[in-house]
Design a protein around this motif. Structure first.
Motif, PDB file in Angstrom:
ATOM      1  N   ILE A  38       0.812  -1.214   0.000  1.00 18.45           N
ATOM      2  CA  ILE A  38       0.000   0.000   0.000  1.00 18.45           C
ATOM      3  C   ILE A  38       0.845   1.265   0.000  1.00 18.45           C
ATOM      4  O   ILE A  38       0.615   2.166  -0.791  1.00 18.45           O
ATOM      5  N   ASN A  39       1.808   1.377   0.901  1.00 19.15           N
ATOM      6  CA  ASN A  39       2.633   2.578   0.990  1.00 19.15           C
ATOM      7  C   ASN A  39       3.993   2.216   1.578  1.00 19.15           C
ATOM      8  O   ASN A  39       4.066   1.643   2.653  1.00 19.15           O
ATOM      9  N   ASP A  40       5.042   2.573   0.857  1.00 20.33           N
ATOM     10  CA  ASP A  40       6.396   2.318   1.355  1.00 20.33           C
ATOM     11  C   ASP A  40       6.810   3.383   2.370  1.00 20.33           C
ATOM     12  O   ASP A  40       7.301   3.065   3.440  1.00 20.33           O
ATOM     13  N   ILE A  41       6.636   4.657   1.993  1.00 20.14           N
ATOM     14  CA  ILE A  41       7.136   5.756   2.808  1.00 20.14           C
ATOM     15  C   ILE A  41       6.091   6.871   2.860  1.00 20.14           C
ATOM     16  O   ILE A  41       5.585   7.306   1.825  1.00 20.14           O
ATOM     17  N   ARG A  42       5.796   7.350   4.079  1.00 14.33           N
ATOM     18  CA  ARG A  42       4.993   8.574   4.260  1.00 14.33           C
ATOM     19  C   ARG A  42       5.858   9.550   5.049  1.00 14.33           C
ATOM     20  O   ARG A  42       6.375   9.207   6.118  1.00 14.33           O
ATOM     21  N   VAL A  43       6.052  10.756   4.493  1.00 10.32           N
ATOM     22  CA  VAL A  43       6.912  11.748   5.138  1.00 10.32           C
ATOM     23  C   VAL A  43       6.212  13.100   5.204  1.00 10.32           C
ATOM     24  O   VAL A  43       5.308  13.387   4.433  1.00 10.32           O
ATOM     25  N   GLY A  44       6.669  13.916   6.146  1.00  8.90           N
ATOM     26  CA  GLY A  44       6.172  15.276   6.294  1.00  8.90           C
ATOM     27  C   GLY A  44       7.030  16.009   7.305  1.00  8.90           C
ATOM     28  O   GLY A  44       7.983  15.454   7.843  1.00  8.90           O
ATOM     29  N   GLY A  45       6.684  17.247   7.567  1.00 12.65           N
ATOM     30  CA  GLY A  45       7.496  18.067   8.449  1.00 12.65           C
ATOM     31  C   GLY A  45       8.450  18.923   7.628  1.00 12.65           C
ATOM     32  O   GLY A  45       8.285  19.081   6.423  1.00 12.65           O
ATOM     33  N   LYS A  46       9.469  19.461   8.293  1.00 12.40           N
ATOM     34  CA  LYS A  46      10.413  20.365   7.632  1.00 12.40           C
ATOM     35  C   LYS A  46      11.766  19.685   7.414  1.00 12.40           C
ATOM     36  O   LYS A  46      12.259  18.968   8.277  1.00 12.40           O
ATOM     37  N   ASN A  47      12.325  19.939   6.228  1.00 15.41           N
ATOM     38  CA  ASN A  47      13.717  19.609   5.910  1.00 15.41           C
ATOM     39  C   ASN A  47      14.060  18.131   6.046  1.00 15.41           C
ATOM     40  O   ASN A  47      15.107  17.769   6.560  1.00 15.41           O
ATOM     41  N   GLY A  48      13.189  17.265   5.566  1.00 12.06           N
ATOM     42  CA  GLY A  48      13.461  15.834   5.565  1.00 12.06           C
ATOM     43  C   GLY A  48      14.166  15.398   4.292  1.00 12.06           C
ATOM     44  O   GLY A  48      14.164  16.104   3.281  1.00 12.06           O
ATOM     45  N   THR A  49      14.763  14.202   4.341  1.00  9.51           N
ATOM     46  CA  THR A  49      15.501  13.668   3.199  1.00  9.51           C
ATOM     47  C   THR A  49      15.140  12.204   2.970  1.00  9.51           C
ATOM     48  O   THR A  49      15.118  11.408   3.908  1.00  9.51           O
ATOM     49  N   VAL A  50      14.871  11.885   1.700  1.00  7.19           N
ATOM     50  CA  VAL A  50      14.732  10.499   1.244  1.00  7.19           C
ATOM     51  C   VAL A  50      15.713  10.328   0.097  1.00  7.19           C
ATOM     52  O   VAL A  50      15.616  11.034  -0.914  1.00  7.19           O
ATOM     53  N   THR A  51      16.653   9.394   0.235  1.00  9.61           N
ATOM     54  CA  THR A  51      17.632   9.170  -0.819  1.00  9.61           C
ATOM     55  C   THR A  51      18.045   7.697  -0.851  1.00  9.61           C
ATOM     56  O   THR A  51      18.067   7.028   0.175  1.00  9.61           O
ATOM     57  N   GLY A  52      18.336   7.217  -2.043  1.00  8.93           N
ATOM     58  CA  GLY A  52      18.776   5.837  -2.181  1.00  8.93           C
ATOM     59  C   GLY A  52      17.670   4.836  -1.897  1.00  8.93           C
ATOM     60  O   GLY A  52      17.927   3.754  -1.388  1.00  8.93           O
TER      61      GLY A  52
END
Length: 173
Positions: free
Chosen positions: A91-105
């Motif tokens: 259904i969902n791998d990643i849920r993000v929010g807030g300030k100045n986050g990073t998703v890489t690789g």
């Protein structure tokens, strides 16, 4: 060495709002763990999130999520980091929010199950997943999966990511 793995049935038939398998507080994280939902291999079964952050500075690095309904929830977590994560969630791998986050690789692909050498039908490590349900997994993810879901974010960075066979690569709200 096979490394650290968590074989779980936690949160099956759960929802996105249920308590996660692991809840991280401020500046806490997960590094180098494979999470495997051992009884969720033949079709979609919803799960609670596997890892949820509740404060700033939370992280998941060098980890893998196999056959979960939902993987990582860092919504509302400033300065979060998701790095070098492989996943196959329905259904969902990643849920993000807030300030100045990073998703890489980050990589979403059904072959992640093979890459960590887990055979769900036997519960063994090693070999490949040569079975009739393998293609069904891709079909389910193509219908239901949002790979990266961005909610109320400011300054969110996402790069060096790849998702194969999903309904939505990135959804931003």
């Amino acid at each position: 060495a096979i490394g650290t793995r968590v074989m779980t049935h936690y949160g099956l038939e759960g929802t996105e709002d249920d308590v996660a398998l692991i809840t991280l507080g401020k500046n806490a994280g997960v590094n180098g763990i494979r999470f495997v939902y051992t009884s969720n291999h033949s079709g979609i079964r919803d799960t609670a999130y596997t890892v949820r952050g509740t404060g700033e500075g939370v992280y998941v690095v060098n980890s893998c999520f196999i056959l979960a309904g939902r993987g990582i929830d860092f919504a509302g977590c400033n300065n979060h980091l998701i790095k070098k994560v492989t996943s196959f969630c329905f259904i969902n791998d990643i849920r993000v929010g807030g300030k100045n986050g990073t998703v890489t690789g980050f990589l979403h692909n059904a072959t992640v199950c093979d890459r960590v050498a887990y055979v769900p039908e036997s519960g063994e490590l090693g070999g490949t997943m040569l079975n009739p349900n393998y293609s069904n997994r891709n079909e389910v993810a193509r219908d239901y999966n949002t790979s990266i879901w961005v909610v109320d974010a400011e300054g969110q960075r996402i790069w060096n990511t790849f998702s194969y066979g999903v309904a939505h690569f990135i959804v931003a709200e």
